[in-house]
Scaffold this active site. Structure first.
Site, PDB file in Angstrom:
ATOM      1  N   SER A 271     -58.607  26.320  36.681  1.00  0.00           N
ATOM      2  CA  SER A 271     -59.311  25.736  35.546  1.00  0.00           C
ATOM      3  C   SER A 271     -59.301  24.206  35.645  1.00  0.00           C
ATOM      4  CB  SER A 271     -58.706  26.244  34.235  1.00  0.00           C
ATOM      5  OG  SER A 271     -59.561  26.002  33.150  1.00  0.00           O
ATOM      6  N   ASP A 294     -61.375  29.408  39.569  1.00  0.00           N
ATOM      7  CA  ASP A 294     -62.201  29.338  38.361  1.00  0.00           C
ATOM      8  C   ASP A 294     -62.199  27.926  37.777  1.00  0.00           C
ATOM      9  OD1 ASP A 294     -63.976  30.999  37.093  1.00  0.00           O
ATOM     10  OD2 ASP A 294     -62.574  31.708  35.578  1.00  0.00           O
ATOM     11  N   HIS A 349     -61.384  34.553  32.623  1.00  0.00           N
ATOM     12  CA  HIS A 349     -60.757  33.288  33.033  1.00  0.00           C
ATOM     13  C   HIS A 349     -59.239  33.391  33.098  1.00  0.00           C
ATOM     14  CE1 HIS A 349     -60.914  29.034  33.826  1.00  0.00           C
ATOM     15  NE2 HIS A 349     -60.259  28.693  32.734  1.00  0.00           N
TER      16      HIS A 349
END
Length: 436
Positions: A271, A294, A349
């Protein structure tokens, strides 16, 4: 990492609604809930409604795994790391997953929730252990490739243990940086030696608010610097320079002397940590390759793609990336540059984070901590694809090439590059739930 989705797990509606209701106005809820009857009731109801495992998986590699924390010095300019490494002795206790009460407080402040929620989280998760032996001695006699790991927004050093432990079990030393840029749920430092000796921690909590682009870019630059600083410090330890771990744990830091394969260094992050991978690669050529899990592309500069010669691997969830994110990622695909991208089908996620294992199937899916895919299957694919990439681009003499096909998305649970669906996000990249 998108804090609103991550921390929804810890809302009372997830499990307190399942126990017998009582009137909070007439009692101290913390005292009441600490009775053994209510602890057992809450925990049992949570497990009953979850229908799944609640443990972080062990490493599948041939090495036992040890774990310790390292802090390079005083003030908030020091490096703070959780280290996973091949261990030679299993006769040590398992490491605590979330090591201090203040981290639970930080999680709740990130949410904007009441302090009671933090106490409840500590009650439920404060004793959870991970399958890594705390302060176990390093397995010496080998030189290990090194991975610097960068956590996501609202996270901290210890909640990616499923990845760190798996990589360490295959012969890597993994240093998970805890960032001091106010993007961690919580972190701490010692102002000076007397503060360290007395255990007087100075805490930094997540900076709440809708931060503008420039502030996120400032954080991203700091994160990249912290990753490079951590690498420099570990390399100095490897060289045998006299250093001290100011945490003063029962781990001999000198064991690390001569333990690193200095030519085989990579960076991985999730992230905001995925964005940190990109930033760090653009600034520090000592990292030979990177894996962005991600990545949150919002703070990534428009021209940074031209500054990264190293191989870069994007491993995404199925629906997190927006159309704008995908356009940014496409810019990294340039002639003569090694780039790969896959997505894990049916994943969300938070399938990359330990919290995907902290609750069972029903609650996990309801709160977007689990996708449709089994969490262990998703994590296994993420780790195996990462290992194959690391072998290829670090030049490792291992058998990880058996998973080379995963890098190309060749699996029923993977999606190859540029066939990945996109999702709607807010302007700051916060994940929004897609319709099925």
């Amino acid at each position: 990492m998108a804090p609103p989705k991550l921390h929804t797990l810890f809302c009372l509606s997830g499990f307190l609604a399942l126990v017998h209701p009582f009137d909070w106005r007439d009692l101290d809820p913390v005292t009441y809930i600490q009775s053994s009857v209510w602890i057992q009731r809450i925990q049992s109801e949570l497990l009953i409604t979850s229908f799944g495992h609640t443990t972080i998986p062990k490493g599948n590699g041939p090495y036992s795994v040890g774990c310790t924390d390292l802090m390079s010095g005083y003030t908030n300019q020091s490096s703070f790391l959780r280290l996973y490494y091949p261990s030679q002795d299993n006769d040590f206790p398992d490491a605590l997953w979330i090591p201090n009460e203040e981290y639970f407080q930080g999680l709740t402040e990130t949410l904007g929730a009441s302090s009671f929620l933090g106490k409840l989280l500590k009650l439920l998760y404060g004793s959870v252990k991970v399958p890594a032996k705390w302060n176990s001695p390093l397995k010496t006699g080998e030189k290990y490739p090194l991975i610097i790991f960068s956590h996501g927004l609202g996270a901290f050093r210890s909640i990616y243990s499923a990845i760190g432990i798996e990589l360490a079990s295959h012969g890597f030393i993994v240093a998970a940086v805890e960032h001091r840029d106010e993007s961690a749920a919580a972190t701490y430092y010692f102002q000076d030696a007397p503060a360290a000796e007395s255990g007087n921690r100075s805490w930094i909590y997540y900076k709440v608010g809708n931060l503008e682009t420039e502030e996120r870019k400032r954080q991203l630059r700091q994160r990249g610097e912290e990753c490079s600083q951590a690498l420099s410090w570990l390399l100095s330890i490897d060289e045998g320079e006299p250093v001290k771990n100011v945490l003063d744990l029962n781990f001999d830091i000198q064991q690390l002397k001569g333990s690193l394969d200095r030519s085989k260094v990579a960076i991985i992050g999730h992230s905001f940590g995925g964005a940190t991978v990109i930033q760090t690669l653009s600034e520090d050529q000592r990292f030979r390759c990177g894996i962005a899990l991600d990545p949150w592309m919002f703070p990534v500069g428009e021209d940074v793609h031209s500054k990264i010669p190293q191989p870069l691997f994007f491993i995404n969830s199925e629906y997190f990336q927006s159309a704008n994110d995908t356009k940014k990622i496409e810019k990294f695909y340039q002639p003569q540059k090694e780039r790969k991208m896959i997505a894990v089908k049916g994943s969300v996620h938070h399938n990359f984070v330990d919290f995907t294992f902290a609750t069972g199937k029903i609650i996990g899916q309801m709160l977007s901590l689990k996708g449709k895919i089994d969490s262990e299957v998703a994590m296994d694919l993420i780790n195996k694809a990462s290992l194959a990439f690391l072998q290829k681009y670090l030049g490792l003499d291992k058998n990880f090439d058996q998973w080379n096909s995963l890098m190309e998305g060749d699996d029923e649970n993977l999606i190859p590059e540029f066939t990945i669906p996109t999702t709607m996000q807010s302007s700051t990249g916060t994940e929004q739930r897609n319709p099925d």
